[in-house]
Design a protein around this motif. Structure first.
Motif, PDB file in Angstrom:
ATOM      1  N   ASN A  54       2.299   1.502  -3.582  1.00 16.40           N
ATOM      2  CA  ASN A  54       2.032   0.062  -3.524  1.00 16.40           C
ATOM      3  C   ASN A  54       3.199  -0.744  -4.058  1.00 16.40           C
ATOM      4  O   ASN A  54       3.587  -1.775  -3.501  1.00 16.40           O
ATOM      5  CB  ASN A  54       0.765  -0.275  -4.322  1.00 16.40           C
ATOM      6  CG  ASN A  54      -0.444  -0.443  -3.415  1.00 16.40           C
ATOM      7  OD1 ASN A  54      -0.305  -0.451  -2.199  1.00 16.40           O
ATOM      8  ND2 ASN A  54      -1.612  -0.584  -4.004  1.00 16.40           N
ATOM      9  N   GLY A  57       5.836  -1.099  -1.589  1.00 14.51           N
ATOM     10  CA  GLY A  57       5.497  -1.856  -0.386  1.00 14.51           C
ATOM     11  C   GLY A  57       4.957  -1.020   0.748  1.00 14.51           C
ATOM     12  O   GLY A  57       4.918  -1.484   1.897  1.00 14.51           O
ATOM     13  N   LYS A  59       2.022   0.641   2.826  1.00 16.42           N
ATOM     14  CA  LYS A  59       0.591   0.490   3.022  1.00 16.42           C
ATOM     15  C   LYS A  59      -0.096   1.830   2.759  1.00 16.42           C
ATOM     16  O   LYS A  59       0.230   2.826   3.401  1.00 16.42           O
ATOM     17  CB  LYS A  59       0.282   0.018   4.442  1.00 16.42           C
ATOM     18  CG  LYS A  59       0.745  -1.395   4.741  1.00 16.42           C
ATOM     19  CD  LYS A  59       0.397  -1.780   6.169  1.00 16.42           C
ATOM     20  CE  LYS A  59       0.868  -3.201   6.471  1.00 16.42           C
ATOM     21  NZ  LYS A  59       0.562  -3.581   7.862  1.00 16.42           N
TER      22      LYS A  59
END
Length: 317
Positions: A54, A57, A59
């Motif tokens: 996370n 970045g 998903k």
């Protein structure tokens, strides 16, 4: 699920691990695939990996373990505990023999002849008290004791030591051999104890062995104990034994030796030291493997300036 939905699994990338894992390597595995455009989404069962992804970045989603999985795991743990406790209550027969080299010098009726046996009985009486076992004298120089597996595991520190052997030999100035046999019945335990005693008497380095109900030999207990099977259901081991004429137990020992050495090259001396056999016995086994193309000589070593060099072997199984 993917099969039932008729979705191609070509774009799936799975990283498996067995409990122990390196956090950085797991994160790198997923991150690199995402950065290369090979994946759009990451599922992970490790919360720390999810947090890290996370931050980068990516998903992702943390797979939460269902309550049923947790309760099933606890049930399995309880079952394993029950099995372990039942094993600890398993019957153990111990056979002890003493061999006094001075017996032949004494009259069979003399008090000197009986002295080592009497002292041995007293020492063994104190020993069985510690493990809540019973003791009987079978013959002048042989004793039998009845105990539980849990008691033997405890007194030997997990089959790694048996100080009473050295204590008896020092005190009595005789040779002492111990053989412990596990079994579901007293008869089975005593048969295994006889096998263990045989190994104790014929061992170069040890005076105490264990044979489990699965016919696994453990020992010698006071000299880097090893384990090997007297019987095997492994098709490869059975095939090698049949092809070479080497017993199943000795093939199992060689496999254990190879695992111990990470399948590296070795000499006949290395093998004989590990198996507690004479160098000649080790060389005979290696010759059988060579004759059947299951081993090859890959080099030589000469640890001493004088004498013939030693062959270095590699096993092909």
């Amino acid at each position: 699920v993917f099969d039932e939905l008729d979705i191609s699994k070509d774009s799936l990338f799975v990283k498996e691990y067995e409990g122990n894992y390196n956090l950085d390597s797991l994160v790198a595995f997923h991150y690199n695939l995402w950065k290369q455009g090979k994946v759009d989404f990451v599922l992970t069962s490790v919360e720390a990996v999810y947090v890290k992804l996370n931050e980068l970045g990516v998903k992702s989603m943390h797979i939460i373990k269902p309550q049923k999985n947790i309760s099933d795991a606890l049930d399995r743990a309880i079952d394993q505990g029950k099995i372990r406790n039942s094993k600890k209550a398993q019957i153990v027969v111990g056979l002890v023999t003493i061999e006094d080299s001075s017996y032949s010098l004494h009259n069979a009726e003399s008090e000197l002849h009986h002295l080592p046996s009497m002292k041995a009985y007293q020492i063994l009486k104190e020993f069985v008290k510690k493990i809540n076992a019973s003791l009987l004298q079978l013959e002048e120089n042989q004793f039998i004791l009845y105990a539980t597996r849990g008691a033997i595991e405890s007194i030997t520190n997990g089959y790694s030591e048996l100080p009473i052997v050295a204590e008896m030999e020092k005190s009595l100035e005789v040779s002492v051999s111990f053989g412990f046999g596990f079994g579901l019945t007293t008869k089975e335990a005593q048969e295994n104890a006889n096998i263990a005693l045989y190994h104790s008497k014929n061992s170069v380095q040890g005076k105490a062995y264990v044979v489990t109900d699965k016919k696994v030999v453990i020992g010698p207990l006071d000299s880097q104990p090893q384990q090997y099977a007297l019987r095997s259901m492994d098709e490869d081991i059975l095939s090698i034994s049949k092809k070479t004429g080497i017993s199943v137990s000795n093939v199992s020992k060689i496999v254990e030796f190879l695992n111990f050495h990470n399948f590296n090259h070795f000499s006949a001396n290395d093998l004989s030291d590990y198996l507690h056999l004479s160098k000649r016995s080790a060389e005979r086994m290696l010759k059988k493997l060579l004759d059947h193309h299951l081993a090859q000589i890959v080099g030589e070593e000469q640890p001493y300036q004088k004498g013939r060099p030693r062959s270095i072997y590699k096993v092909n199984f």
